[in-house]
Structures are given as C-alpha cells and as structure tokens.
Design a protein around this motif. Structure first.
Motif, PDB file in Angstrom:
ATOM      1  N   PRO A  47       0.820  -1.212   0.000  1.00 15.32           N
ATOM      2  CA  PRO A  47       0.000   0.000   0.000  1.00 15.32           C
ATOM      3  C   PRO A  47       0.855   1.265   0.000  1.00 15.32           C
ATOM      4  O   PRO A  47       1.987   1.273   0.498  1.00 15.32           O
ATOM      5  CB  PRO A  47      -0.805  -0.099   1.296  1.00 15.32           C
ATOM      6  CG  PRO A  47      -0.402  -1.330   1.985  1.00 15.32           C
ATOM      7  CD  PRO A  47       0.672  -2.003   1.212  1.00 15.32           C
ATOM      8  N   GLN A  48       0.291   2.341  -0.531  1.00 14.05           N
ATOM      9  CA  GLN A  48       0.969   3.632  -0.543  1.00 14.05           C
ATOM     10  C   GLN A  48       1.277   4.055   0.888  1.00 14.05           C
ATOM     11  O   GLN A  48       0.446   3.929   1.781  1.00 14.05           O
ATOM     12  CB  GLN A  48       0.078   4.677  -1.234  1.00 14.05           C
ATOM     13  CG  GLN A  48       0.786   5.980  -1.563  1.00 14.05           C
ATOM     14  CD  GLN A  48       0.833   6.947  -0.401  1.00 14.05           C
ATOM     15  OE1 GLN A  48      -0.050   6.981   0.452  1.00 14.05           O
ATOM     16  NE2 GLN A  48       1.884   7.723  -0.333  1.00 14.05           N
ATOM     17  N   ASN A  79       5.082   5.705 -10.896  1.00 16.85           N
ATOM     18  CA  ASN A  79       4.059   5.186  -9.993  1.00 16.85           C
ATOM     19  C   ASN A  79       3.558   3.815 -10.419  1.00 16.85           C
ATOM     20  O   ASN A  79       3.031   3.066  -9.605  1.00 16.85           O
ATOM     21  CB  ASN A  79       2.882   6.163  -9.905  1.00 16.85           C
ATOM     22  CG  ASN A  79       3.279   7.443  -9.211  1.00 16.85           C
ATOM     23  OD1 ASN A  79       4.092   7.441  -8.293  1.00 16.85           O
ATOM     24  ND2 ASN A  79       2.722   8.547  -9.653  1.00 16.85           N
ATOM     25  N   ASP A  80       3.712   3.493 -11.699  1.00 19.07           N
ATOM     26  CA  ASP A  80       3.312   2.189 -12.229  1.00 19.07           C
ATOM     27  C   ASP A  80       4.178   1.935 -13.466  1.00 19.07           C
ATOM     28  O   ASP A  80       3.864   2.400 -14.558  1.00 19.07           O
ATOM     29  CB  ASP A  80       1.820   2.185 -12.595  1.00 19.07           C
ATOM     30  CG  ASP A  80       1.278   0.800 -12.885  1.00 19.07           C
ATOM     31  OD1 ASP A  80       1.964  -0.203 -12.598  1.00 19.07           O
ATOM     32  OD2 ASP A  80       0.149   0.719 -13.409  1.00 19.07           O
ATOM     33  N   SER A 133       3.126   9.892  -3.540  1.00 18.90           N
ATOM     34  CA  SER A 133       1.675  10.049  -3.416  1.00 18.90           C
ATOM     35  C   SER A 133       0.911   9.344  -4.534  1.00 18.90           C
ATOM     36  O   SER A 133      -0.233   8.951  -4.353  1.00 18.90           O
ATOM     37  CB  SER A 133       1.295  11.536  -3.386  1.00 18.90           C
ATOM     38  OG  SER A 133       1.698  12.160  -4.590  1.00 18.90           O
ATOM     39  N   TRP A 135       1.716   6.426  -5.868  1.00 16.72           N
ATOM     40  CA  TRP A 135       1.833   4.962  -5.800  1.00 16.72           C
ATOM     41  C   TRP A 135       0.521   4.363  -5.322  1.00 16.72           C
ATOM     42  O   TRP A 135      -0.147   4.909  -4.439  1.00 16.72           O
ATOM     43  CB  TRP A 135       2.954   4.542  -4.865  1.00 16.72           C
ATOM     44  CG  TRP A 135       2.950   3.053  -4.641  1.00 16.72           C
ATOM     45  CD1 TRP A 135       2.424   2.396  -3.564  1.00 16.72           C
ATOM     46  CD2 TRP A 135       3.445   2.045  -5.517  1.00 16.72           C
ATOM     47  NE1 TRP A 135       2.566   1.044  -3.719  1.00 16.72           N
ATOM     48  CE2 TRP A 135       3.189   0.792  -4.919  1.00 16.72           C
ATOM     49  CE3 TRP A 135       4.073   2.068  -6.756  1.00 16.72           C
ATOM     50  CZ2 TRP A 135       3.554  -0.413  -5.511  1.00 16.72           C
ATOM     51  CZ3 TRP A 135       4.438   0.873  -7.344  1.00 16.72           C
ATOM     52  CH2 TRP A 135       4.169  -0.345  -6.717  1.00 16.72           C
ATOM     53  N   CYS A 136       0.137   3.246  -5.891  1.00 20.99           N
ATOM     54  CA  CYS A 136      -1.047   2.504  -5.467  1.00 20.99           C
ATOM     55  C   CYS A 136      -0.664   1.039  -5.373  1.00 20.99           C
ATOM     56  O   CYS A 136       0.016   0.517  -6.265  1.00 20.99           O
ATOM     57  CB  CYS A 136      -2.172   2.709  -6.481  1.00 20.99           C
ATOM     58  SG  CYS A 136      -3.683   1.826  -6.041  1.00 20.99           S
ATOM     59  N   GLY A 137      -1.057   0.378  -4.304  1.00 20.62           N
ATOM     60  CA  GLY A 137      -0.769  -1.047  -4.169  1.00 20.62           C
ATOM     61  C   GLY A 137      -1.201  -1.812  -5.402  1.00 20.62           C
ATOM     62  O   GLY A 137      -2.206  -1.482  -6.031  1.00 20.62           O
ATOM     63  N   ASN A 138      -0.432  -2.805  -5.779  1.00 23.33           N
ATOM     64  CA  ASN A 138      -0.619  -3.652  -6.963  1.00 23.33           C
ATOM     65  C   ASN A 138      -0.178  -2.983  -8.252  1.00 23.33           C
ATOM     66  O   ASN A 138      -0.497  -3.466  -9.328  1.00 23.33           O
ATOM     67  CB  ASN A 138      -2.046  -4.190  -7.075  1.00 23.33           C
ATOM     68  CG  ASN A 138      -2.354  -5.141  -5.941  1.00 23.33           C
ATOM     69  OD1 ASN A 138      -1.486  -5.918  -5.534  1.00 23.33           O
ATOM     70  ND2 ASN A 138      -3.544  -5.065  -5.402  1.00 23.33           N
ATOM     71  N   ASN A 139       0.567  -1.886  -8.160  1.00 25.46           N
ATOM     72  CA  ASN A 139       1.202  -1.320  -9.340  1.00 25.46           C
ATOM     73  C   ASN A 139       2.475  -2.114  -9.642  1.00 25.46           C
ATOM     74  O   ASN A 139       2.857  -3.003  -8.892  1.00 25.46           O
ATOM     75  CB  ASN A 139       1.552   0.152  -9.114  1.00 25.46           C
ATOM     76  CG  ASN A 139       0.348   1.056  -9.287  1.00 25.46           C
ATOM     77  OD1 ASN A 139      -0.732   0.617  -9.643  1.00 25.46           O
ATOM     78  ND2 ASN A 139       0.540   2.334  -9.016  1.00 25.46           N
TER      79      ASN A 139
END
Length: 170
Positions: A47-48, A79-80, A133, A135-139
């Motif tokens: 998670p971020q 971020n991804d 900021s 970043w999202c989990g599962n990227n």
C-alpha cells in the motif's frame, strides 16, 4: 504469476513480499561490462505509504560464475512502471530514483534442482517508490541493474521465459 505472498498485513506495514518478475525480455545474463538490465515486477501489493522493512531481488542462477562483478541498482521513478519489449531502449527509459543500491554479486553456483539465491537489498528503493503520493498497491515496479565496471564477471539468471518459478522474485 504476479503477487505470491504478503505476510504481516498490519496496517501500513509490509514485512515480506514475494512477487515474480514479468515481462523480462532480452538478455538473461546480468552483464558486467555491456549494458544495463531491467527487471519489472507486476502487481506489487504494497500500500501507498507503507513502512518497508525489507526488500530484496532474488535470482535463480543459470550458470555458475565466481568472477567478481558489482552492480548499481536504481528503481524506475514511476508510480506504475510500464511494460517493455525486445526493442525497448533500456538506457533511455524513464527517470530513475536518486536512491541507489550497490550489489557486489556473490559467487553463483547452479543447483539441482534450481533454487533462488539472495540478491541485492532494495529496501531503500522500494520505500522510495511506495512513499510517492501517486503509488497505489498492486502497481508495477522496475529496477535497473547497471554494471559499475568493477570486476569482469557476470551473473546469468533465469528470466520468466526460463520457466515459471525460475524468474527473479522481489
């Protein structure tokens, strides 16, 4: 073959993450004197803003080699991280983090059956990415391994094309 295991799922703390590299194209060898290498990991379930206590890229040796070799590792500052192909210019690809990790690769010995060996510690790189900021989990995360010129050895590792379970893990 993306996220394998996430342990210690307390809020905002990830203790152990195992993900398989995917979309690795080109050379399977980590060259000491030729060109940088890129390893991309899909669906990294952190998670971020999480506290990353440990992160490492492990490899399965495809050839034994005890000649010295050192690599500088940087994460792609995205971020991804996008996928790539055989025609991708890896040296021109995206911004990289200012954080670096240095890996003096140990001697590699092929085992039967094949087994992962400890690779470089990339805790600071993973921490830098997940603290962004955007970043999202599962990227996806991508790591550039660039030889320093120190030593003349190489390390040859399996990639995803080498067979499921033999590709690098994060």
């Amino acid at each position: 073959p993306k996220l394998h295991r996430l342990v210690g799922q307390r809020p905002a703390v990830c203790h152990v993450l195992v993900a398989h590299a995917a979309g690795i194209f080109g050379r399977q060898r980590l060259f000491a004197q030729v060109e940088p290498n890129l390893r991309r990991f899909q669906n990294v379930g952190i998670p971020q803003g999480a506290t990353v206590t440990s992160a490492r890229i492990d490899f399965v040796p495809r050839a034994s080699n005890s000649d010295p070799v050192t690599f500088i590792i940087q994460a792609e500052n995205a971020n991804d991280a996008t996928g790539f192909s055989n025609s991708t210019n890896l040296t021109a690809r995206g911004k990289r983090t200012t954080e670096v990790a240095t890996w003096v690769a140990p001697d590699w010995t092929v085992r039967n059956p094949p087994a992962h060996v400890d690779g470089p510690d990339v805790t600071n790189l993973v921490s830098a990415l997940v603290s962004e900021s955007g970043w999202c989990g599962n990227n996806a995360m991508a790591f550039h391994l660039t030889p320093t010129g120190a030593g003349g050895g190489s390390r040859t590792a399996y990639s995803i094309e080498g067979g499921y379970g033999l590709q690098p893990t994060l």
